[in-house]
Design a protein around this motif. Structure first.
Motif, PDB file in Angstrom:
ATOM      1  N   ILE A  82      -5.836   4.853  -2.119  1.00  0.00           N
ATOM      2  CA  ILE A  82      -6.743   4.889  -3.268  1.00  0.00           C
ATOM      3  C   ILE A  82      -5.972   5.300  -4.516  1.00  0.00           C
ATOM      4  N   SER A  95      -5.988  10.434  -0.514  1.00  0.00           N
ATOM      5  CA  SER A  95      -5.812   9.067  -0.034  1.00  0.00           C
ATOM      6  C   SER A  95      -4.703   8.385  -0.833  1.00  0.00           C
ATOM      7  N   GLY A 146      -8.325   3.594   1.059  1.00  0.00           N
ATOM      8  CA  GLY A 146      -9.178   4.535   1.778  1.00  0.00           C
ATOM      9  C   GLY A 146      -8.509   4.997   3.054  1.00  0.00           C
ATOM     10  N   THR A 204     -15.190  -0.265   5.211  1.00  0.00           N
ATOM     11  CA  THR A 204     -16.013   0.745   4.544  1.00  0.00           C
ATOM     12  C   THR A 204     -16.660   1.677   5.557  1.00  0.00           C
ATOM     13  N   ASN A 225     -14.010   3.978   6.899  1.00  0.00           N
ATOM     14  CA  ASN A 225     -13.694   4.997   5.901  1.00  0.00           C
ATOM     15  C   ASN A 225     -14.749   6.085   5.867  1.00  0.00           C
TER      16      ASN A 225
END
Length: 286
Positions: free
Chosen positions: A31, A28, A243, A185, A188
């Motif tokens: 990230i 990622s 993400g 989230t 992801n």
């Protein structure tokens, strides 16, 4: 995703999973951007503090509590390899696989002034006092973070520093836009889930499951001052953690980086996914 309540056992095993298997899953860039920014800020601040202390005759001691695979400490030891007789580095982590990896990596780099030891900050006592203590992404995993801060301060020499990072509960992406964080989230998790075995899902340290307490920027500043750090300074990490959702929308990712640069320029540490502080211990703690 499987919930777990045996956090100590989870973190001990997580080191092995991270070293052996985590690299098999999706990379990622977003990230990596967030992590790199936090770690670079910590390393650069540590380098500046150590340069100020490495010119005298007194020996300097540095430790990293929750050092993971030891990468940060190893890079610092390499930076000061010409002062190996003057500066010592010790990494502590609850995970023996991480500690073993750090030992091997340091040997591979030919570093003589660095050591790694298994350690649980909640139950074990640090063996000595240090000039600089690094504690990155640890507080959110302990049951009583304020007591841990008090314990850490007792092991910082007078005039020494704590460099600290932990997630920020009131980053403006999380709060007040909590619905947006939950949406991203979930997206992801949908993307990542197909790459994880059931065992790997246990070790995906999602904030919603394994973080026990998360400070806001102001809460953590007050906690640091309450335990005796009179000088507390902020650094600003990345605005979002990232993400797959952000990775799959490159224009959005690019806009996030531009926003990040703007927020750095405006010096708004509260607008950061991580809360990052360095705090001076002006007086001996007893």
């Amino acid at each position: 995703m499987k919930k777990t309540t045996d956090f100590v056992d989870l973190y001990k095993k997580y080191g092995e999973y991270n070293i052996l298997f985590n690299q098999l899953n999706m990379a990622s860039p977003s990230i990596e951007y967030s992590w790199r920014k936090t770690k670079t800020l910590i390393e650069n601040k540590a380098i500046l503090l150590l340069k100020e202390r490495a010119n005298g005759e007194r020996k300097v001691a540095v430790c990293d509590i929750g050092c993971g695979n030891g990468a940060t400490l190893i890079r610092l030891a390499q930076e000061f390899s010409n002062k190996a007789s003057k500066i010592s580095f010790t990494g502590f982590d609850i995970s023996k696989p991480f500690v073993d990896f750090g030992i091997q990596a340091a040997q591979h780099k030919g570093l003589k002034n660095i050591a790694f030891k298994t350690f649980n900050i909640e139950t074990d006592n640090l063996p000595s006092k240090y000039d600089v203590i690094i504690c990155s992404e640890v507080l959110e995993h302990v049951h009583n973070p304020k007591e841990i801060l008090k314990k850490i301060r007792k092991h910082i020499k007078k005039g020494g520093f704590l460099i600290l990072s932990t997630p920020n509960s009131k980053n403006f992406i999380k709060y007040p836009f909590l619905f947006l964080k939950k949406y991203i989230t979930n997206k992801n998790n949908e993307i990542v889930a197909k790459y994880l075995t059931k065992k790997e899902e246990t070790f995906k340290l999602a904030e919603e499951e394994q973080h026990l307490y998360i400070f806001s920027h102001n809460e953590l500043k007050q906690a640091l001052m309450h335990v005796g750090f009179s000088k507390v300074f902020s650094l600003r990490g990345a605005v979002v953690f990232g993400g797959p959702f952000l990775d799959n929308h490159p224009l959005l990712f690019a806009a996030t980086i531009v926003l990040d640069v703007f927020l750095d320029f405006m010096n708004i540490p509260q607008a950061s996914w991580d809360t990052i502080f360095y705090a001076e211990n002006e007086h001996d703690a007893f």
